[in-house]
Scaffold this active site. Structure first.
Site, PDB file in Angstrom:
ATOM      1  N   HIS A 123      12.335  49.513 -11.626  1.00  0.00           N
ATOM      2  CA  HIS A 123      11.444  50.676 -11.567  1.00  0.00           C
ATOM      3  C   HIS A 123      10.118  50.249 -12.162  1.00  0.00           C
ATOM      4  O   HIS A 123      10.055  49.814 -13.305  1.00  0.00           O
ATOM      5  CB  HIS A 123      12.038  51.841 -12.359  1.00  0.00           C
ATOM      6  N   CYS A 124       9.073  50.306 -11.374  1.00  0.00           N
ATOM      7  CA  CYS A 124       7.783  49.809 -11.839  1.00  0.00           C
ATOM      8  C   CYS A 124       6.874  50.976 -12.213  1.00  0.00           C
ATOM      9  O   CYS A 124       6.449  51.737 -11.338  1.00  0.00           O
ATOM     10  CB  CYS A 124       7.123  48.982 -10.737  1.00  0.00           C
ATOM     11  N   PRO A 125       6.559  51.154 -13.496  1.00  0.00           N
ATOM     12  CA  PRO A 125       5.668  52.257 -13.857  1.00  0.00           C
ATOM     13  C   PRO A 125       4.241  52.049 -13.354  1.00  0.00           C
ATOM     14  O   PRO A 125       3.532  53.025 -13.124  1.00  0.00           O
ATOM     15  CB  PRO A 125       5.713  52.264 -15.385  1.00  0.00           C
TER      16      PRO A 125
ATOM     17  N   GLY B  40       4.335  53.480 -10.155  1.00  0.00           N
ATOM     18  CA  GLY B  40       4.853  54.842 -10.207  1.00  0.00           C
ATOM     19  C   GLY B  40       6.011  55.099  -9.272  1.00  0.00           C
ATOM     20  O   GLY B  40       6.163  56.186  -8.740  1.00  0.00           O
ATOM     21  N   ASN B  41       6.850  54.081  -9.022  1.00  0.00           N
ATOM     22  CA  ASN B  41       7.945  54.254  -8.074  1.00  0.00           C
ATOM     23  C   ASN B  41       8.982  53.159  -8.337  1.00  0.00           C
ATOM     24  O   ASN B  41       8.701  52.172  -9.022  1.00  0.00           O
ATOM     25  CB  ASN B  41       7.408  54.136  -6.646  1.00  0.00           C
TER      26      ASN B  41
END
Lengths: 394, 157
Positions: free
Chosen positions: A167-169, A172-173
């Site tokens: 999950h890559c902040p 944002g997804n």
């Protein structure tokens, strides 16, 4: 019964479980926390604007006009890849509908046999053989499915994602099967853009200092200092990340598998998905088929909502026989013409809805709409035991 | 069991008795493929060969969609060169095959499954996880199964 039920048509994304936010009537799908994504946007757009404002006029005249042109192309590519990664469905697996969940539960009970009272039942694991290796599939208590190989449950988005990477902040997804190649191209092109801007900043400062002196140059183009700072810090992280993902792609591994050490160590299974050939692995990940989204976000469904109690009314037809969706075309599958108008936001996600409407229209147009298929036990909060077990297994 | 003439009659005069879920076959990796093992619940309803043919044809469609070869490279490179904006006007190969699959399933339902009181749900509506086959009983008859609780010892692994 004194409540009047009103059925209204809603888009399926409004009823999807999970912690995603949707925009543009279901075309855009992101995680809930978007703060860091806005920071990414700000940094990229801000730095590039400074570059175009301060360096490009000088470089276009004194070196070549191709420099800003290439910078613009690279900038647009980076933005396109970022938005595609952020806005698309990473490969979310829809939760099991009640009948499927029950079917799986019965299979599990049949496989486990009789557990003596007081003893904890064995963990829900299914063994499958993939390319002559035994792989264990875990059961997801939230989604009520046995996760396919390489799928994992993202606790931030509360969804099972196919070929879950991480999950890559920053985008944002989640990064999963459907958007991994866009994510990789984003990091790759961002590395190139950062190197490009950094290099030409240096070139510009050197060239200008020769004429005007170093301090004067900095005074004339104050943006340069800021750009160099941002590029310097970005370089280390983004280039490193690109290198790491290039390594993962050549081995056909996901970040999730790498962190967990699924395929490393002597006693463990070797990666059954790798073709043992770097080029083949790269081709599969980067040039493989573009998978469609299995979440029908923009499909229409019936929703019952009780209105104020006035007079008795029969319950709506949607609580009748749950006949499968393929039989019913009319009410829930009337796509509005809006779906066919290409929108300016996510080009990619408008297409699956058009394809979906086209693929459903041949079905016979018969009466009753199906029951809204929202699994009642979708949220772990309704089931204390499973939520405790879920915390342990995740 | 009564033979139903078409899908409409199925809906009007039959009630849903049970559902069978054909699981994915992961023996060749993560490519989309379904098990051709014949579930015991369908033994009295349809011939084994017809069922296997349907699943094998579906598997071949999915294999065609997910094939990694010259055409997929071309599509991938062309799309990348246009920053994937080409998909605003063009359909991906996978989507084209999905349409073919939907048509095939509808055809199979009309010709083979509905007359036997069965209905196949397109796997894409179940997240490509299972092929859901619904088993219908004539409302008038007493019915051999009174709901899913009667299914026991189902498809053993």
């Amino acid at each position: 019964m004194s409540a009047v039920m009103i059925t209204r048509k809603v888009r399926k994304w409004e009823k999807l479980p999970g912690k995603n936010t949707f925009c543009c009537d279901g075309r855009v799908m992101m995680a809930r926390q978007k703060g860091v994504f806005y920071l990414t946007l700000f940094l990229i757009i801000g730095t590039c604007s400074l570059f175009f404002a301060f360096e490009c006029p000088y470089l276009a005249v004194h070196l070549s006009p191709a420099i800003p042109v290439f910078a613009i192309l690279l900038f647009f590519f980076v933005m396109a890849m970022l938005l595609r990664t952020s806005f698309s469905d990473p490969g979310v697996l829809p939760r099991a509908l009640p009948e499927e969940a029950t079917f799986i539960e019965m299979e599990i009970e049949a496989a486990n046999g009789n557990v003596p009272a007081g003893q904890r039942p064995p963990p829900r694991i299914r063994n499958v053989q993939i390319n002559n290796q035994i792989v264990k599939l875990k059961y997801c208590y939230t989604c009520k499915i046995f996760r396919p190989p390489r799928a994992s449950h993202c606790s931030i988005c509360d969804n099972c994602v196919d070929r879950f990477d991480h999950h890559c902040p920053w985008v944002g997804n989640c990064v999963g099967k459907r958007n991994y190649r866009y994510f990789y191209l984003f990091t790759l092109s961002l590395s190139l853009l950062t190197i490009y801007i950094f290099t030409f900043n240096i070139v510009h400062v050197v060239m200008r200092s020769v004429d005007n002196g170093f301090l004067n140059t900095l005074k004339e183009t104050p943006g340069t200092v800021l750009e160099v700072l941002v590029c310097f810090f970005t370089l280390w992280s983004v280039v490193g990340l690109t290198g790491f993902h290039t390594y993962l792609i050549s081995l056909n591994q996901t970040t999730n598998e790498d962190i967990k050490g699924s395929w490393s160590g002597k006693n463990r299974v070797q990666n059954p998905y790798s073709h043992k050939n770097i080029i083949k692995n790269c081709c599969e990940v980067l040039c493989g088929p573009i998978y469609p989204s299995v979440l029908d976000r923009r499909g229409l469904m019936q929703e019952d909502s009780p209105v104020s109690a006035t007079s008795a009314a029969p319950s709506s037809s949607s609580i009748s026989n749950p006949v499968p969706q393929t039989m019913h075309a009319v009410l829930c599958l009337q796509k509005t013409t809006a779906a066919l108008i290409p929108n300016e936001h996510t080009p990619e996600d408008a297409k699956p809805s058009v394809a979906a409407s086209a693929e459903k229209s041949p079905s016979p147009k018969d009466g009753d709409p199906p029951a809204p298929k929202v699994p009642p036990l979708a949220s772990p909060e309704t089931d204390v035991e499973t939520s405790i077990v879920k915390d342990k297994t995740h | 069991p009564r033979s139903f003439h078409n899908l409409q009659e199925l809906r009007h005069s039959a009630s849903l008795a049970n559902k069978v879920f054909i699981q994915r076959d992961y023996s060749e990796g993560t490519t989309c493929k379904f098990q051709t093992k014949f579930p015991s619940e369908l033994e009295s309803r349809i011939e084994r060969t017809l069922f296997e043919d349907t699943v094998k044809t579906l598997n071949s469609y999915y294999a065609e969609a997910e094939k990694i070869g010259g055409q997929s490279y071309l599509e991938g490179c062309l799309a990348c060169a246009t920053a994937y904006l080409i998909f605003l006007c063009m359909e991906t190969r996978y989507e084209k095959v999905l349409k073919k699959i939907a048509k095939y399933i509808q055809e199979q339902n009309e010709k083979i499954y509905a007359p036997r009181g069965l209905l196949i749900t397109d796997p894409i509506e179940r997240g490509m996880r299972v092929i859901e086959i619904s088993i219908y009983e004539d409302r008038g008859s007493s019915g051999s199964s009174s709901g899913s609780s009667s299914v026991s010892g189902s498809t053993a692994r």
